[in-house]
Design a protein around this motif. Structure first.
Motif, PDB file in Angstrom:
ATOM      1  N   ILE A  55     -58.360  24.232 -58.715  1.00  0.00           N
ATOM      2  CA  ILE A  55     -58.509  24.758 -60.080  1.00  0.00           C
ATOM      3  C   ILE A  55     -59.811  25.532 -60.200  1.00  0.00           C
ATOM      4  O   ILE A  55     -59.871  26.577 -60.849  1.00  0.00           O
ATOM      5  N   ASN A  56     -60.871  25.048 -59.552  1.00  0.00           N
ATOM      6  CA  ASN A  56     -62.145  25.768 -59.558  1.00  0.00           C
ATOM      7  C   ASN A  56     -62.022  27.139 -58.892  1.00  0.00           C
ATOM      8  O   ASN A  56     -62.724  28.071 -59.267  1.00  0.00           O
ATOM      9  N   LYS A  57     -61.145  27.267 -57.898  1.00  0.00           N
ATOM     10  CA  LYS A  57     -60.927  28.555 -57.231  1.00  0.00           C
ATOM     11  C   LYS A  57     -59.896  29.418 -57.947  1.00  0.00           C
ATOM     12  O   LYS A  57     -59.662  30.552 -57.576  1.00  0.00           O
ATOM     13  N   GLY A  58     -59.232  28.858 -58.970  1.00  0.00           N
ATOM     14  CA  GLY A  58     -58.249  29.618 -59.733  1.00  0.00           C
ATOM     15  C   GLY A  58     -56.837  29.545 -59.199  1.00  0.00           C
ATOM     16  O   GLY A  58     -55.990  30.351 -59.562  1.00  0.00           O
ATOM     17  N   ILE A  59     -56.552  28.596 -58.363  1.00  0.00           N
ATOM     18  CA  ILE A  59     -55.204  28.425 -57.809  1.00  0.00           C
ATOM     19  C   ILE A  59     -54.505  27.338 -58.619  1.00  0.00           C
ATOM     20  O   ILE A  59     -54.910  26.180 -58.588  1.00  0.00           O
ATOM     21  N   MET A  60     -53.459  27.725 -59.346  1.00  0.00           N
ATOM     22  CA  MET A  60     -52.753  26.762 -60.191  1.00  0.00           C
ATOM     23  C   MET A  60     -51.321  26.504 -59.705  1.00  0.00           C
ATOM     24  O   MET A  60     -50.859  25.383 -59.739  1.00  0.00           O
ATOM     25  N   ASN A  61     -50.624  27.566 -59.276  1.00  0.00           N
ATOM     26  CA  ASN A  61     -49.227  27.435 -58.856  1.00  0.00           C
ATOM     27  C   ASN A  61     -49.156  27.365 -57.336  1.00  0.00           C
ATOM     28  O   ASN A  61     -49.590  28.282 -56.649  1.00  0.00           O
ATOM     29  N   ILE A 106     -58.571  25.695 -49.067  1.00  0.00           N
ATOM     30  CA  ILE A 106     -59.249  24.499 -49.568  1.00  0.00           C
ATOM     31  C   ILE A 106     -58.785  23.297 -48.750  1.00  0.00           C
ATOM     32  O   ILE A 106     -57.615  23.205 -48.383  1.00  0.00           O
ATOM     33  N   THR A 107     -59.702  22.371 -48.483  1.00  0.00           N
ATOM     34  CA  THR A 107     -59.332  21.154 -47.763  1.00  0.00           C
ATOM     35  C   THR A 107     -59.924  19.933 -48.462  1.00  0.00           C
ATOM     36  O   THR A 107     -60.932  20.030 -49.161  1.00  0.00           O
ATOM     37  N   ALA A 108     -59.292  18.800 -48.233  1.00  0.00           N
ATOM     38  CA  ALA A 108     -59.815  17.500 -48.660  1.00  0.00           C
ATOM     39  C   ALA A 108     -59.197  16.447 -47.756  1.00  0.00           C
ATOM     40  O   ALA A 108     -58.023  16.547 -47.389  1.00  0.00           O
ATOM     41  N   SER A 109     -59.981  15.463 -47.379  1.00  0.00           N
ATOM     42  CA  SER A 109     -59.454  14.381 -46.545  1.00  0.00           C
ATOM     43  C   SER A 109     -60.293  13.132 -46.738  1.00  0.00           C
ATOM     44  O   SER A 109     -61.387  13.181 -47.297  1.00  0.00           O
ATOM     45  N   THR A 110     -59.775  12.037 -46.242  1.00  0.00           N
ATOM     46  CA  THR A 110     -60.503  10.771 -46.341  1.00  0.00           C
ATOM     47  C   THR A 110     -61.610  10.680 -45.308  1.00  0.00           C
ATOM     48  O   THR A 110     -62.339   9.705 -45.284  1.00  0.00           O
ATOM     49  N   LEU A 111     -61.752  11.683 -44.461  1.00  0.00           N
ATOM     50  CA  LEU A 111     -62.837  11.702 -43.487  1.00  0.00           C
ATOM     51  C   LEU A 111     -64.153  12.203 -44.079  1.00  0.00           C
ATOM     52  O   LEU A 111     -65.202  12.062 -43.455  1.00  0.00           O
ATOM     53  N   GLU A 112     -64.111  12.801 -45.266  1.00  0.00           N
ATOM     54  CA  GLU A 112     -65.333  13.293 -45.903  1.00  0.00           C
ATOM     55  C   GLU A 112     -66.221  12.109 -46.258  1.00  0.00           C
ATOM     56  O   GLU A 112     -65.752  11.091 -46.756  1.00  0.00           O
TER      57      GLU A 112
END
Length: 117
Positions: free
Chosen positions: A83-89, A49-55
């Motif tokens: 969380i949508n992908k099921g990754i919590m830890n 998963i990725t997120a950035s301020t360039l989006e």
């Protein structure tokens, strides 16, 4: 190379050795003066998963992308996607940056939405 950068690279290698031994999924942060980037990487070094301020949808909402407000938005965005992908830890990999300012704001925003470090 710059002395400051060398010291940061030493901090990176120390922490990443530990993550590799633990085989942990980690939240990797990178910041520049103008942007902040977050990635969730699996134990097999695959970007999930990725997120950035360039989006574009994030960039339009913010007046400036290199401040604490932008870091909070990115922290919330990466937490929702994981969380949508099921990754919590996850393990928090700050890439050798000190834990204050934008890094701390991003981590706290991700924790508030339910990610566990």
């Amino acid at each position: 190379m710059n002395k400051k950068k060398n010291i940061r690279i030493k901090r990176i290698t120390k922490s990443r050795k530990i993550f590799y031994k633990l085989k942990a999924t980690r939240l990797v942060i990178h910041r520049t003066s103008r942007h902040i980037y977050a990635q969730i990487i699996s134990s097999t070094n695959k970007v999930l998963i990725t997120a950035s301020t360039l989006e574009k949808n994030i960039n339009k909402k913010l007046s400036y992308t290199g401040n604490i407000e932008a870091a909070i938005v990115i922290g919330k965005k990466i937490a929702k996607r994981s969380i949508n992908k099921g990754i919590m830890n996850i393990s928090f990999d700050r890439s050798g940056f000190k834990y204050h300012g934008r890094i701390k704001a991003l981590a706290n925003a991700a924790r508030d939405l339910g990610l566990q470090f």
